[in-house]
Design an enzyme around this catalytic site. Sequence first.
Site, PDB file in Angstrom:
ATOM      1  N   ASP A   1       5.338   2.395  -0.279  1.00 10.32           N
ATOM      2  CA  ASP A   1       4.873   1.014  -0.299  1.00 10.32           C
ATOM      3  C   ASP A   1       3.540   0.953   0.439  1.00 10.32           C
ATOM      4  O   ASP A   1       3.308   1.709   1.388  1.00 10.32           O
ATOM      5  CB  ASP A   1       5.882   0.086   0.382  1.00 10.32           C
ATOM      6  CG  ASP A   1       5.426  -1.373   0.363  1.00 10.32           C
ATOM      7  OD1 ASP A   1       5.559  -2.011  -0.689  1.00 10.32           O
ATOM      8  OD2 ASP A   1       4.925  -1.837   1.395  1.00 10.32           O
TER       9      ASP A   1
ATOM     10  N   ASP B   1       9.623  -1.673   4.136  1.00 11.94           N
ATOM     11  CA  ASP B   1       9.798  -2.028   2.729  1.00 11.94           C
ATOM     12  C   ASP B   1      10.148  -0.807   1.885  1.00 11.94           C
ATOM     13  O   ASP B   1      10.940  -0.895   0.938  1.00 11.94           O
ATOM     14  CB  ASP B   1       8.523  -2.691   2.193  1.00 11.94           C
ATOM     15  CG  ASP B   1       8.335  -4.105   2.746  1.00 11.94           C
ATOM     16  OD1 ASP B   1       9.177  -4.534   3.554  1.00 11.94           O
ATOM     17  OD2 ASP B   1       7.349  -4.754   2.372  1.00 11.94           O
TER      18      ASP B   1
ATOM     19  N   HIS C   1       7.217  -6.960   4.835  1.00 11.31           N
ATOM     20  CA  HIS C   1       5.801  -6.732   4.549  1.00 11.31           C
ATOM     21  C   HIS C   1       5.179  -5.729   5.503  1.00 11.31           C
ATOM     22  O   HIS C   1       3.983  -5.803   5.784  1.00 11.31           O
ATOM     23  CB  HIS C   1       5.014  -8.043   4.545  1.00 11.31           C
ATOM     24  CG  HIS C   1       5.238  -8.856   3.304  1.00 11.31           C
ATOM     25  ND1 HIS C   1       4.875  -8.436   2.057  1.00 11.31           N
ATOM     26  CD2 HIS C   1       5.818 -10.061   3.136  1.00 11.31           C
ATOM     27  CE1 HIS C   1       5.206  -9.349   1.168  1.00 11.31           C
ATOM     28  NE2 HIS C   1       5.780 -10.334   1.796  1.00 11.31           N
TER      29      HIS C   1
ATOM     30  N   GLU D   1       0.502  -1.791   2.167  1.00 10.82           N
ATOM     31  CA  GLU D   1       0.004  -3.107   2.524  1.00 10.82           C
ATOM     32  C   GLU D   1      -1.513  -3.066   2.366  1.00 10.82           C
ATOM     33  O   GLU D   1      -2.148  -2.033   2.639  1.00 10.82           O
ATOM     34  CB  GLU D   1       0.384  -3.487   3.956  1.00 10.82           C
ATOM     35  CG  GLU D   1       1.879  -3.547   4.202  1.00 10.82           C
ATOM     36  CD  GLU D   1       2.607  -4.540   3.313  1.00 10.82           C
ATOM     37  OE1 GLU D   1       1.974  -5.531   2.882  1.00 10.82           O
ATOM     38  OE2 GLU D   1       3.799  -4.329   3.039  1.00 10.82           O
TER      39      GLU D   1
END
Length: 574
Positions: A25, A170, A165, A27
């Site tokens: 994942d 995540d 987040h 960000e």
Amino acid sequence: MEYAVQGTLDELGTPLDQITFVVFDLETTGVSADEHAITEIGAVKVRGGEVLGEFGTLVDPGSPIPPFISVLTGITDAMVTAAPRIDSVLPSFLEFARGSTLVAHNAGFDLSFVRAACAALGYPAPGNPVVDTVVLARRLLTRDEVPNYKLATLAKVFSRTEPCHRALADARATVDVLHALIERAGSFGVHTLEELKGFVRAPTPEQRRKRHLANGVPGEPGVYVFEDDRGEPLYVGKSTNLRNRVRSYFTAAETRPRIREMVAIAERIRTIVCSTPLEAEVRELRMIGSAKPRYNRRSRFPERMVWLKLTDEPFPRLSVVREVRDDGAGYLGPFGSTRAAEDARAALHETIPLRRCTERITPRTGRPACALAGIGRCGAPCEGRQSVEEYGLHAAAARRAMELDASEVFSAIEARMERLSREQRYEEAAADRDRLATYVRVSARMQRLRGLTSLPELVAAAPLTNGDWEIHVVRYGRLVSAGVMPRGAHPTPFVDALVATAETVVPGPGPVPAASAEETECVLRWLETPGVRLVQVEGGWSLPIGGAGRFRARIELAYRSRERYGDREGRSRR
């Protein structure tokens, strides 16, 4: 004599319990891989249900992180100041993922940033097999099991890790979701990576058996209705080519579990040919609103829309109502829920000191002021501290913020969010973010709608590739006539005939006096397409110069990435 021959491993496929998955994942500072940068990478390597390793690091994006993104992720400029740049992180991540099958929730988003970073730094893009848990969930789970396929929603069902987040957390939640989906797929006879990929793409037996329902469907624009054995509508849709669209429901291209379920019980398909694609789109909306087919979720209950009303009284207040009346009050909306209207009301109250009590008060009303007056959030007109004229300045500011100028509300709440973010009070900042977003979105939408719905009549035309012209007549935002003028025809008698035979409209009160907000938005989208020409307009068509539309792009920048998961608290609010 015939002998049995055992297949090779390539023919049998690779068992899923022998596949090494790297679930990852990212960000980022925004939603576009071409314009924004990675701020964090998290990855978990698993095989056979066992965690083999983890990879996690913040990344210095090389530019400031927007406040909305900081509120969303909790990652601030101070946190990434000492973090490595992507040129140091990317080689380590690629090595960690080498030889594995990559997994991500909405994999296209995360992979677009990885590929952009590889291109910028001269590395070949990863050629690993990819599994997208969003696509897999849509194939395996129905809407009766989960309301949507965001990671926050799926994690509530399948994981003990709550997505927040932050990339590694995540990724850990996605591991649990992946394992649960693989287990679910096993009940369908899916045991290898190759079978998993084929399962996602394959049509169901019911889809193959019902293909005959598409026979005889015309290849023209229009509306189609799937009906059950009693003739009740199950699903209403529209297309520019009815034949192609209807046939797609019986192929591997249709992967939505709920729609596959609908196809299994459908017994016939009724079609309505329309003059233009816009007419088809409008007819679809009207039929969904009237018939409310159980497999249509969009616009099923337009009568449940609510409005925020600035009441017409000596000391106006903001009230949530379900009906727009011709009473001189100010209205903002429509909202899809009471909660959304209350969020917008909270945003206005945060900026403008309107009273929040529900009693009707007059200049002669005399009662003790509430606590809001003590903290400077209300001028206490109930106690006689404000005259009608003094309070009227606040009411005028509220109406201006609702209808014309969003800058005061946006600036005040954005400043408060930045302060809360610096103080690491992210929950409070997130609440402000949601209220501001709701207010800006609905205000911008209403101002766009009002620009068109204020016109008694508008006629517009768009050229087609064969030389014909699409022509539409719109009254108070409602499509009242549509036709296609043949190439070479004289426009005046054709337009006159369309106008003369168009539906008569008696407008009601409010920003959408003659049609649903969705219908007027369809008309607006068509009017804004390249090549559309205004033939005649009655009245003036404009938008307020200080309107909320200029702030909406900044709101959507933060929210498009949030919509992959739900918000920080795990709610699935729109």
